[in-house]
Scaffold this motif. Sequence first.
Motif, PDB file in Angstrom:
ATOM      1  N   TYR A   1     -43.681 -54.546 -32.196  1.00 38.66           N
ATOM      2  CA  TYR A   1     -45.013 -53.328 -31.314  1.00 38.66           C
ATOM      3  C   TYR A   1     -44.205 -51.985 -31.416  1.00 38.66           C
ATOM      4  N   ALA A   2     -45.497 -50.739 -32.438  1.00 41.16           N
ATOM      5  CA  ALA A   2     -44.980 -50.213 -32.140  1.00 41.16           C
ATOM      6  C   ALA A   2     -45.754 -48.527 -31.918  1.00 41.16           C
ATOM      7  N   LEU A   3     -45.310 -48.113 -30.434  1.00 42.04           N
ATOM      8  CA  LEU A   3     -46.427 -47.634 -29.827  1.00 42.04           C
ATOM      9  C   LEU A   3     -46.084 -46.073 -30.715  1.00 42.04           C
ATOM     10  N   LEU A   4     -47.234 -45.550 -30.935  1.00 41.50           N
ATOM     11  CA  LEU A   4     -47.303 -44.206 -31.931  1.00 41.50           C
ATOM     12  C   LEU A   4     -48.213 -43.640 -31.695  1.00 41.50           C
ATOM     13  N   GLY A   5     -48.393 -42.143 -31.735  1.00 40.49           N
ATOM     14  CA  GLY A   5     -49.208 -41.130 -31.635  1.00 40.49           C
ATOM     15  C   GLY A   5     -49.544 -41.140 -29.900  1.00 40.49           C
ATOM     16  N   HIS A   6     -48.846 -41.767 -29.215  1.00 34.56           N
ATOM     17  CA  HIS A   6     -48.956 -41.436 -27.703  1.00 34.56           C
ATOM     18  C   HIS A   6     -48.828 -40.139 -27.008  1.00 34.56           C
ATOM     19  N   SER A   7     -50.339 -39.664 -26.043  1.00 33.12           N
ATOM     20  CA  SER A   7     -50.683 -37.789 -25.776  1.00 33.12           C
ATOM     21  C   SER A   7     -49.569 -37.499 -26.325  1.00 33.12           C
ATOM     22  N   GLU A   8     -48.168 -38.179 -24.758  1.00 33.81           N
ATOM     23  CA  GLU A   8     -46.930 -37.301 -24.716  1.00 33.81           C
ATOM     24  C   GLU A   8     -45.976 -36.865 -25.960  1.00 33.81           C
ATOM     25  N   ARG A   9     -46.425 -37.764 -27.191  1.00 39.19           N
ATOM     26  CA  ARG A   9     -45.832 -37.743 -28.119  1.00 39.19           C
ATOM     27  C   ARG A   9     -47.090 -36.200 -28.838  1.00 39.19           C
ATOM     28  N   ARG A  10     -47.663 -36.400 -28.928  1.00 34.46           N
ATOM     29  CA  ARG A  10     -48.941 -35.160 -29.426  1.00 34.46           C
ATOM     30  C   ARG A  10     -48.480 -34.261 -29.036  1.00 34.46           C
ATOM     31  N   HIS A  11     -48.941 -33.802 -27.885  1.00 36.79           N
ATOM     32  CA  HIS A  11     -49.045 -32.602 -26.896  1.00 36.79           C
ATOM     33  C   HIS A  11     -48.193 -32.525 -26.012  1.00 36.79           C
ATOM     34  N   VAL A  12     -46.451 -33.251 -25.786  1.00 41.97           N
ATOM     35  CA  VAL A  12     -45.770 -32.569 -25.495  1.00 41.97           C
ATOM     36  C   VAL A  12     -44.311 -32.144 -26.493  1.00 41.97           C
ATOM     37  N   PHE A  13     -44.522 -32.560 -27.726  1.00 43.00           N
ATOM     38  CA  PHE A  13     -43.513 -32.915 -29.055  1.00 43.00           C
ATOM     39  C   PHE A  13     -44.192 -32.954 -30.138  1.00 43.00           C
ATOM     40  N   GLY A  14     -45.484 -32.231 -29.803  1.00 45.47           N
ATOM     41  CA  GLY A  14     -46.116 -31.136 -31.051  1.00 45.47           C
ATOM     42  C   GLY A  14     -46.521 -32.152 -32.559  1.00 45.47           C
ATOM     43  N   GLU A  15     -46.891 -33.593 -32.295  1.00 46.02           N
ATOM     44  CA  GLU A  15     -46.996 -34.947 -32.962  1.00 46.02           C
ATOM     45  C   GLU A  15     -48.447 -34.616 -34.137  1.00 46.02           C
TER      46      GLU A  15
ATOM     47  N   ASP B   1     -51.532 -35.498 -36.378  1.00 45.92           N
ATOM     48  CA  ASP B   1     -52.666 -36.517 -37.493  1.00 45.92           C
ATOM     49  C   ASP B   1     -51.569 -36.852 -38.232  1.00 45.92           C
ATOM     50  N   GLU B   2     -51.041 -36.198 -38.413  1.00 42.55           N
ATOM     51  CA  GLU B   2     -50.336 -36.480 -40.725  1.00 42.55           C
ATOM     52  C   GLU B   2     -48.821 -37.317 -40.511  1.00 42.55           C
ATOM     53  N   GLN B   3     -48.297 -36.829 -39.026  1.00 41.47           N
ATOM     54  CA  GLN B   3     -47.108 -37.545 -39.017  1.00 41.47           C
ATOM     55  C   GLN B   3     -47.157 -38.756 -38.186  1.00 41.47           C
ATOM     56  N   VAL B   4     -48.419 -39.264 -37.498  1.00 41.76           N
ATOM     57  CA  VAL B   4     -49.421 -40.116 -36.729  1.00 41.76           C
ATOM     58  C   VAL B   4     -49.406 -41.155 -37.734  1.00 41.76           C
ATOM     59  N   ALA B   5     -49.395 -40.649 -39.371  1.00 41.99           N
ATOM     60  CA  ALA B   5     -50.232 -41.753 -40.017  1.00 41.99           C
ATOM     61  C   ALA B   5     -48.760 -42.493 -41.376  1.00 41.99           C
TER      62      ALA B   5
ATOM     63  N   ASP C   1     -59.020 -41.956 -38.052  1.00 42.04           N
ATOM     64  CA  ASP C   1     -59.070 -42.379 -39.693  1.00 42.04           C
ATOM     65  C   ASP C   1     -57.986 -41.652 -39.953  1.00 42.04           C
ATOM     66  N   SER C   2     -57.448 -40.883 -39.349  1.00 45.13           N
ATOM     67  CA  SER C   2     -55.972 -39.916 -39.665  1.00 45.13           C
ATOM     68  C   SER C   2     -55.243 -41.086 -40.300  1.00 45.13           C
ATOM     69  N   ALA C   3     -55.042 -41.982 -38.748  1.00 43.89           N
ATOM     70  CA  ALA C   3     -54.247 -43.487 -38.776  1.00 43.89           C
ATOM     71  C   ALA C   3     -54.639 -44.029 -39.691  1.00 43.89           C
ATOM     72  N   LEU C   4     -55.772 -44.281 -40.003  1.00 40.35           N
ATOM     73  CA  LEU C   4     -56.525 -45.869 -40.718  1.00 40.35           C
ATOM     74  C   LEU C   4     -56.058 -45.523 -42.470  1.00 40.35           C
ATOM     75  N   VAL C   5     -55.844 -44.188 -42.430  1.00 34.86           N
ATOM     76  CA  VAL C   5     -55.748 -43.726 -44.686  1.00 34.86           C
ATOM     77  C   VAL C   5     -53.859 -44.750 -44.584  1.00 34.86           C
ATOM     78  N   SER C   6     -53.564 -45.532 -43.519  1.00 32.54           N
ATOM     79  CA  SER C   6     -52.210 -45.835 -43.744  1.00 32.54           C
ATOM     80  C   SER C   6     -52.213 -47.061 -43.504  1.00 32.54           C
ATOM     81  N   ILE C   7     -53.207 -48.289 -43.169  1.00 28.00           N
ATOM     82  CA  ILE C   7     -54.415 -48.830 -43.316  1.00 28.00           C
ATOM     83  C   ILE C   7     -55.002 -49.714 -44.307  1.00 28.00           C
ATOM     84  N   PRO C   8     -54.382 -49.413 -45.488  1.00 28.94           N
ATOM     85  CA  PRO C   8     -55.868 -49.995 -45.933  1.00 28.94           C
ATOM     86  C   PRO C   8     -56.153 -50.991 -46.324  1.00 28.94           C
ATOM     87  N   ASP C   9     -54.764 -52.169 -46.131  1.00 28.26           N
ATOM     88  CA  ASP C   9     -55.494 -53.775 -45.982  1.00 28.26           C
ATOM     89  C   ASP C   9     -56.356 -54.494 -45.187  1.00 28.26           C
ATOM     90  N   PRO C  10     -57.510 -54.789 -44.675  1.00 32.97           N
ATOM     91  CA  PRO C  10     -58.797 -55.467 -43.471  1.00 32.97           C
ATOM     92  C   PRO C  10     -57.290 -56.299 -42.382  1.00 32.97           C
TER      93      PRO C  10
END
Length: 248
Positions: free
Chosen positions: A88-102, A104-108, A146-155
Amino acid sequence: MAVIAGNWKMHMAPEEARAFFCAFQVDPVMADHEIVIFPPSVSLFTACECEYRDPRVQLGIQNLHWEDRGAFTGEISASMAVRAGANYALLGHSERRHVFGETDEQVALKVASALRHDLIPVVCVGETLEEREAGRVDEVILRQLDSALVSIPDPETRFLIAYEPVWAIGTGKTATPLDAAAAHGTLRGRLERAMGAATAARTEILYGGSVQPSNAAILLAACDVDGVLVGGASINPESFTEIARASG
Ligand code: PEP
Protein backbone atom coordinates in the motif's frame (compact mmCIF):
# COMPACT_ATOMS: atom_id res chain seq x y z
CA MET A 1 -14.98 -6.44 7.49
CA ALA A 2 -13.20 -3.14 8.00
CA VAL A 3 -9.78 -1.80 7.13
CA ILE A 4 -7.75 -0.95 10.23
CA ALA A 5 -4.65 0.99 9.22
CA GLY A 6 -1.86 2.35 11.40
CA ASN A 7 0.29 5.29 10.33
CA TRP A 8 3.41 5.27 12.47
CA LYS A 9 4.56 8.64 11.11
CA MET A 10 8.18 9.40 12.20
CA HIS A 11 8.10 6.87 15.04
CA MET A 12 9.29 3.29 15.39
CA ALA A 13 12.90 2.63 14.40
CA PRO A 14 13.63 -0.92 13.16
CA GLU A 15 14.08 -2.51 16.59
CA GLU A 16 10.91 -0.81 17.86
CA ALA A 17 9.03 -2.15 14.86
CA ARG A 18 10.17 -5.67 15.75
CA ALA A 19 9.03 -5.18 19.35
CA PHE A 20 5.63 -4.00 18.09
CA PHE A 21 5.10 -7.10 15.96
CA CYS A 22 6.16 -9.29 18.83
CA ALA A 23 3.42 -7.72 20.97
CA PHE A 24 0.69 -7.27 18.33
CA GLN A 25 -0.95 -10.54 17.34
CA VAL A 26 -3.95 -11.02 15.07
CA ASP A 27 -6.65 -12.77 17.08
CA PRO A 28 -9.97 -14.27 15.93
CA VAL A 29 -11.89 -11.10 16.87
CA MET A 30 -9.91 -8.98 14.41
CA ALA A 31 -9.13 -11.68 11.86
CA ASP A 32 -11.86 -10.49 9.47
CA HIS A 33 -10.39 -6.99 9.28
CA GLU A 34 -7.75 -5.96 6.78
CA ILE A 35 -4.89 -4.67 8.91
CA VAL A 36 -2.24 -2.45 7.36
CA ILE A 37 0.74 -0.78 9.04
CA PHE A 38 2.63 2.13 7.50
CA PRO A 39 6.06 2.13 9.20
CA PRO A 40 8.65 4.81 8.48
CA SER A 41 10.57 3.71 5.40
CA VAL A 42 13.73 2.78 7.35
CA SER A 43 11.67 0.20 9.25
CA LEU A 44 9.69 -1.16 6.31
CA PHE A 45 12.08 -3.94 5.33
CA THR A 46 12.58 -4.93 8.97
CA ALA A 47 8.81 -5.09 9.41
CA CYS A 48 8.51 -7.14 6.22
CA GLU A 49 11.13 -9.65 7.32
CA CYS A 50 10.11 -9.75 10.98
CA GLU A 51 9.38 -13.33 12.02
CA TYR A 52 6.89 -12.12 14.65
CA ARG A 53 4.67 -10.29 12.14
CA ASP A 54 1.50 -12.16 11.29
CA PRO A 55 1.47 -12.25 7.47
CA ARG A 56 -2.15 -11.06 7.63
CA VAL A 57 -0.76 -7.69 8.77
CA GLN A 58 0.12 -5.95 5.53
CA LEU A 59 2.56 -3.10 5.06
CA GLY A 60 2.63 0.21 3.28
CA ILE A 61 4.89 3.16 2.60
CA GLN A 62 3.98 6.56 4.07
CA ASN A 63 5.03 8.57 1.02
CA LEU A 64 6.89 8.12 -2.24
CA HIS A 65 8.42 10.03 -5.11
CA TRP A 66 6.70 9.73 -8.48
CA GLU A 67 9.88 9.08 -10.43
CA ASP A 68 11.23 5.52 -10.45
CA ARG A 69 14.87 6.51 -9.84
CA GLY A 70 17.24 9.41 -10.17
CA ALA A 71 18.89 12.34 -8.45
CA PHE A 72 16.25 12.91 -5.76
CA THR A 73 18.22 12.84 -2.53
CA GLY A 74 16.20 11.64 0.41
CA GLU A 75 13.31 10.31 -1.67
CA ILE A 76 12.02 6.77 -2.14
CA SER A 77 10.34 5.42 -5.27
CA ALA A 78 7.33 3.15 -5.53
CA SER A 79 9.43 0.31 -6.94
CA MET A 80 11.83 0.57 -3.98
CA ALA A 81 8.89 0.52 -1.57
CA VAL A 82 7.55 -2.62 -3.22
CA ARG A 83 10.93 -4.33 -2.97
CA ALA A 84 11.12 -3.37 0.73
CA GLY A 85 7.76 -5.07 1.38
CA ALA A 86 5.02 -2.50 0.77
CA ASN A 87 1.64 -3.37 -0.71
CA TYR A 88 0.00 0.00 0.00
CA ALA A 89 1.03 3.64 -0.34
CA LEU A 90 -0.34 6.39 1.89
CA LEU A 91 -0.53 9.45 -0.35
CA GLY A 92 -1.43 13.07 0.29
CA HIS A 93 -1.43 12.76 4.07
CA SER A 94 -2.26 16.14 5.58
CA GLU A 95 1.20 16.37 7.14
CA ARG A 96 2.68 15.96 3.65
CA ARG A 97 0.30 18.57 2.25
CA HIS A 98 0.50 21.12 5.06
CA VAL A 99 3.99 20.66 6.54
CA PHE A 100 5.84 19.82 3.31
CA GLY A 101 3.71 21.77 0.84
CA GLU A 102 2.64 18.82 -1.29
CA THR A 103 0.17 19.88 -3.99
CA ASP A 104 -2.84 18.09 -5.45
CA GLU A 105 -0.87 17.67 -8.67
CA GLN A 106 2.04 16.00 -6.87
CA VAL A 107 -0.36 13.68 -5.05
CA ALA A 108 -1.84 12.72 -8.42
CA LEU A 109 1.64 11.93 -9.79
CA LYS A 110 2.31 9.77 -6.73
CA VAL A 111 -0.97 7.92 -7.19
CA ALA A 112 -0.04 7.18 -10.81
CA SER A 113 3.39 5.96 -9.78
CA ALA A 114 1.97 3.74 -7.02
CA LEU A 115 -0.43 2.13 -9.48
CA ARG A 116 2.31 1.55 -12.06
CA HIS A 117 4.06 -0.54 -9.42
CA ASP A 118 0.96 -2.35 -8.13
CA LEU A 119 0.84 -0.51 -4.84
CA ILE A 120 -2.68 0.12 -3.53
CA PRO A 121 -3.00 3.89 -3.00
CA VAL A 122 -4.66 5.22 0.14
CA VAL A 123 -5.48 8.78 -0.88
CA CYS A 124 -5.88 11.15 2.07
CA VAL A 125 -8.22 14.13 1.86
CA GLY A 126 -9.41 16.54 4.52
CA GLU A 127 -10.19 20.12 5.34
CA THR A 128 -8.54 22.50 7.79
CA LEU A 129 -10.51 24.04 10.65
CA GLU A 130 -10.61 27.35 8.80
CA GLU A 131 -12.04 25.64 5.72
CA ARG A 132 -14.64 23.81 7.84
CA GLU A 133 -15.68 27.01 9.57
CA ALA A 134 -16.01 28.70 6.20
CA GLY A 135 -18.40 25.94 5.07
CA ARG A 136 -15.93 24.64 2.47
CA VAL A 137 -15.61 20.98 3.54
CA ASP A 138 -17.17 19.50 0.40
CA GLU A 139 -15.36 21.88 -1.94
CA VAL A 140 -11.95 21.01 -0.44
CA ILE A 141 -12.30 17.25 -0.15
CA LEU A 142 -13.87 16.93 -3.61
CA ARG A 143 -11.10 19.01 -5.17
CA GLN A 144 -8.51 16.73 -3.54
CA LEU A 145 -10.40 13.61 -4.60
CA ASP A 146 -11.01 14.76 -8.19
CA SER A 147 -7.37 15.59 -8.62
CA ALA A 148 -6.28 12.10 -7.48
CA LEU A 149 -8.94 10.40 -9.62
CA VAL A 150 -7.30 11.81 -12.76
CA SER A 151 -4.61 9.18 -12.13
CA ILE A 152 -7.14 6.36 -11.69
CA PRO A 153 -8.87 6.04 -15.08
CA ASP A 154 -9.81 2.37 -14.71
CA PRO A 155 -12.87 1.80 -12.48
CA GLU A 156 -11.59 -1.72 -11.69
CA THR A 157 -8.49 -0.32 -9.91
CA ARG A 158 -8.43 -0.87 -6.18
CA PHE A 159 -7.69 2.24 -4.15
CA LEU A 160 -8.80 3.55 -0.77
CA ILE A 161 -9.68 7.01 0.42
CA ALA A 162 -8.92 8.28 3.92
CA TYR A 163 -11.02 11.21 5.10
CA GLU A 164 -8.84 12.92 7.68
CA PRO A 165 -10.00 16.35 8.81
CA VAL A 166 -6.77 18.25 9.47
CA TRP A 167 -8.10 19.71 12.72
CA ALA A 168 -8.65 16.18 14.09
CA ILE A 169 -5.18 14.79 13.39
CA GLY A 170 -3.09 14.40 16.51
CA THR A 171 -5.26 16.90 18.38
CA GLY A 172 -7.50 14.63 20.44
CA LYS A 173 -10.50 16.20 18.63
CA THR A 174 -12.49 13.68 16.64
CA ALA A 175 -15.13 14.30 14.02
CA THR A 176 -18.53 13.19 15.25
CA PRO A 177 -19.85 10.04 13.58
CA LEU A 178 -22.37 12.29 11.81
CA ASP A 179 -19.65 14.62 10.47
CA ALA A 180 -17.64 11.63 9.30
CA ALA A 181 -20.71 10.06 7.67
CA ALA A 182 -21.53 13.32 5.88
CA ALA A 183 -18.02 13.69 4.43
CA HIS A 184 -17.84 10.01 3.50
CA GLY A 185 -21.25 10.24 1.81
CA THR A 186 -20.05 13.24 -0.19
CA LEU A 187 -16.94 11.34 -1.29
CA ARG A 188 -18.87 8.20 -2.20
CA GLY A 189 -21.37 10.24 -4.18
CA ARG A 190 -18.55 11.74 -6.21
CA LEU A 191 -17.01 8.31 -6.75
CA GLU A 192 -20.33 7.08 -8.07
CA ARG A 193 -20.65 9.93 -10.53
CA ALA A 194 -17.02 9.70 -11.64
CA MET A 195 -16.45 5.94 -11.69
CA GLY A 196 -19.81 4.22 -11.45
CA ALA A 197 -21.91 2.62 -8.75
CA ALA A 198 -19.87 -0.58 -8.46
CA THR A 199 -16.59 1.26 -7.83
CA ALA A 200 -18.27 3.61 -5.37
CA ALA A 201 -19.75 0.71 -3.43
CA ARG A 202 -16.51 -1.25 -3.39
CA THR A 203 -14.04 1.51 -2.54
CA GLU A 204 -13.24 1.67 1.16
CA ILE A 205 -13.38 5.12 2.74
CA LEU A 206 -11.48 5.26 6.04
CA TYR A 207 -11.87 7.86 8.76
CA GLY A 208 -8.74 9.23 10.42
CA GLY A 209 -8.21 11.81 13.14
CA SER A 210 -7.61 11.00 16.81
CA VAL A 211 -9.06 7.50 16.59
CA GLN A 212 -8.63 5.80 19.97
CA PRO A 213 -9.81 2.57 21.60
CA SER A 214 -12.60 4.64 23.21
CA ASN A 215 -14.10 5.96 19.96
CA ALA A 216 -13.16 3.37 17.31
CA ALA A 217 -16.37 1.33 17.51
CA ILE A 218 -18.68 4.32 17.24
CA LEU A 219 -16.75 5.73 14.27
CA LEU A 220 -16.64 2.35 12.54
CA ALA A 221 -20.42 2.10 12.99
CA ALA A 222 -21.03 5.41 11.19
CA CYS A 223 -22.64 5.28 7.78
CA ASP A 224 -20.15 4.94 4.91
CA VAL A 225 -17.15 4.46 7.24
CA ASP A 226 -15.33 1.34 6.03
CA GLY A 227 -12.35 1.51 8.34
CA VAL A 228 -10.04 3.76 10.30
CA LEU A 229 -6.59 5.23 9.76
CA VAL A 230 -4.94 5.51 13.15
CA GLY A 231 -1.89 7.67 13.88
CA GLY A 232 -0.75 8.12 17.48
CA ALA A 233 -2.68 5.16 18.88
CA SER A 234 -1.19 2.76 16.33
CA ILE A 235 2.35 2.76 17.74
CA ASN A 236 1.18 1.20 20.97
CA PRO A 237 0.41 -2.50 20.43
CA GLU A 238 -2.18 -2.55 23.22
CA SER A 239 -4.21 0.40 21.94
CA PHE A 240 -3.92 -0.76 18.32
CA THR A 241 -5.11 -4.21 19.40
CA GLU A 242 -8.17 -2.68 21.08
CA ILE A 243 -8.94 -0.63 17.97
CA ALA A 244 -8.50 -3.65 15.70
CA ARG A 245 -10.93 -5.59 17.92
CA ALA A 246 -13.58 -2.90 17.59
CA SER A 247 -16.19 -3.38 14.94
CA GLY A 248 -18.89 -1.14 13.70
C1 PEP B 1 -2.81 10.15 11.00
O1 PEP B 1 -1.62 10.39 11.15
O2 PEP B 1 -3.22 9.75 9.89
C2 PEP B 1 -3.72 10.32 12.12
C3 PEP B 1 -4.99 10.16 11.92
O3 PEP B 1 -3.14 10.66 13.32
P1 PEP B 1 -3.86 10.63 14.78
O4 PEP B 1 -4.63 9.32 14.87
O5 PEP B 1 -2.74 10.71 15.74
O6 PEP B 1 -4.79 11.80 14.83
